[in-house]
Design an enzyme around this catalytic site. Structure first.
Site, short mmCIF file in Angstrom:
data_model
loop_
_atom_site.label_atom_id
_atom_site.label_comp_id
_atom_site.label_asym_id
_atom_site.label_seq_id
_atom_site.Cartn_x
_atom_site.Cartn_y
_atom_site.Cartn_z
N TYR A 1 6.89 -9.99 6.88
CA TYR A 1 6.72 -8.55 7.08
C TYR A 1 7.24 -8.16 8.46
CZ TYR A 1 3.60 -7.76 3.05
OH TYR A 1 3.07 -7.64 1.78
N ASP B 1 0.82 -1.21 0.00
CA ASP B 1 0.00 0.00 0.00
C ASP B 1 0.86 1.26 0.00
OD1 ASP B 1 -2.35 -1.45 0.07
OD2 ASP B 1 -2.49 -1.42 2.26
#
Length: 336
Positions: free
Chosen positions: A167, A108
């Site tokens: 992540y 994003d």
């Protein structure tokens, strides 16, 4: 500078005779990139039939996502994919629809990456990858670096060959925010109970339906909500709290929503055993009762893992390029 050579049966149409240098293609500021100039011809169409043989190339990319509207191509605003495609079109003289650049993950806006992986194709081969590697990083803004470029076997696909992703989400847990972390860590002034966060994170590990932790996706495809989390670690490093999660895949905003709930646990607003309750509900509204999402700038795509057979180099291909160190000769002036 190295020349890109075409195989015998392949006409060298659009083949650059010489690799451009950073001096030939001056680096442009991010605001000057116009993605609308690149033709859009559908993404992820690796099966497109070309009259020419194709060669596939794998990129490992790092970027500071602060000033980009995410990875995914958009015509109206600069994205990482758009800027890399523009650099590749200038180097290879191919159009976007021919390069078919595909990324492993659609990060994003504001999300960073250390190990994003992408691939593209060309109708010609390269004898060496050092030249195109240097040219790419010479064209790209300093917030984007191609760390590695290699040839790839036809079976490799940057997105569909993924085995797992890792992540990191960083939280700066102190009363005063360190200005050197302000764009890469979320600031929490509440003293966090890290032990409780670890207990809560354990409930995410395993195969679950993560519908309750997914925001509505902006694309038409309905992803499988069942994902497997291999590990979810909460590490305390002084004022920095680093959350590391590895999973088979993640739904839209899933990582940030999981982190948001762990923050509430760390603030002791909710108990660690709230996690299985929300997971079992499979309802995003249930999570909204307890936490909101966290901002994107603390999140970083660290590693993308693949099956070993998909990472092999095709026979006869060029060696992988990791960049090249520069050296200078010793000064030969007499010493007095």
């Amino acid at each position: 500078m190295n020349k890109a050579s075409a195989p015998a049966p392949v006409p060298a149409v659009g083949l650059p005779s010489v690799f451009p240098s950073a001096l030939e293609y001056p680096r442009l500021p991010i605001s000057s990139y116009n993605c609308s100039n690149l033709t859009c011809d559908g993404q992820d169409k690796d099966t497109k039939k070309l009259n020419l043989p194709t060669f596939k190339w794998r990129l490992v990319i790092a970027y500071d996502g602060t000033r980009f509207s995410g990875w995914q191509y958009q015509q109206s605003t600069p994205t990482v994919q758009c800027i890399i495609e523009e650099a590749l079109t200038r180097i290879t003289k191919l159009e976007r629809k021919d390069l078919l650049l595909v990324g492993a993950g659609r990060t994003d806006a504001g999300v960073h990456a250390w190990g994003q992986v992408a691939h593209f194709i060309t109708p010609f081969n390269y004898d060496s990858l050092e030249g195109i590697h240097k040219a790419l990083n010479g064209l790209l803004p300093s917030a984007i670096r191609v760390r590695e470029i290699s040839s790839a076997v036809p079976e490799f696909h940057a997105r569909f060959s993924v085995k797992s992703k890792i992540y990191h989400y960083k939280i700066y847990n102190d009363t005063i925010m360190d200005p050197f972390h302000r764009e890469y860590a979320y600031h929490s002034v509440h003293k966090l109970n890290v032990a409780a966060m670890r207990d809560a994170a354990k409930h995410f590990v395993g195969k679950h339906d993560f519908s309750a932790f997914a925001n509505a996706s902006r694309n038409d495809r309905v992803p499988n909500p069942v994902k497997k989390i291999f590990h979810f670690n909460v590490n305390e490093m002084g004022p920095l709290v680093q959350l590391e999660v590895e999973g088979s895949g993640f739904l839209y905003r899933q990582v940030r929503n999981m982190v948001a709930l762990l923050l509430q646990v760390g603030r002791e607003a909710v108990p660690p055993d709230i996690v299985p309750k929300i997971l079992g509900s499979q309802d995003r509204k249930e999570l909204a009762k307890y936490s909101l999402s966290v901002p994107p700038h603390g999140l970083c795509l660290l590693v993308v893992k693949y099956n070993e057979e998909h990472l092999g180099l095709p026979p006869g291909g060029p060696a992988t390029s990791f960049g090249r160190h520069h050296s200078i000769s010793k000064c030969k002036l007499p010493c007095f």
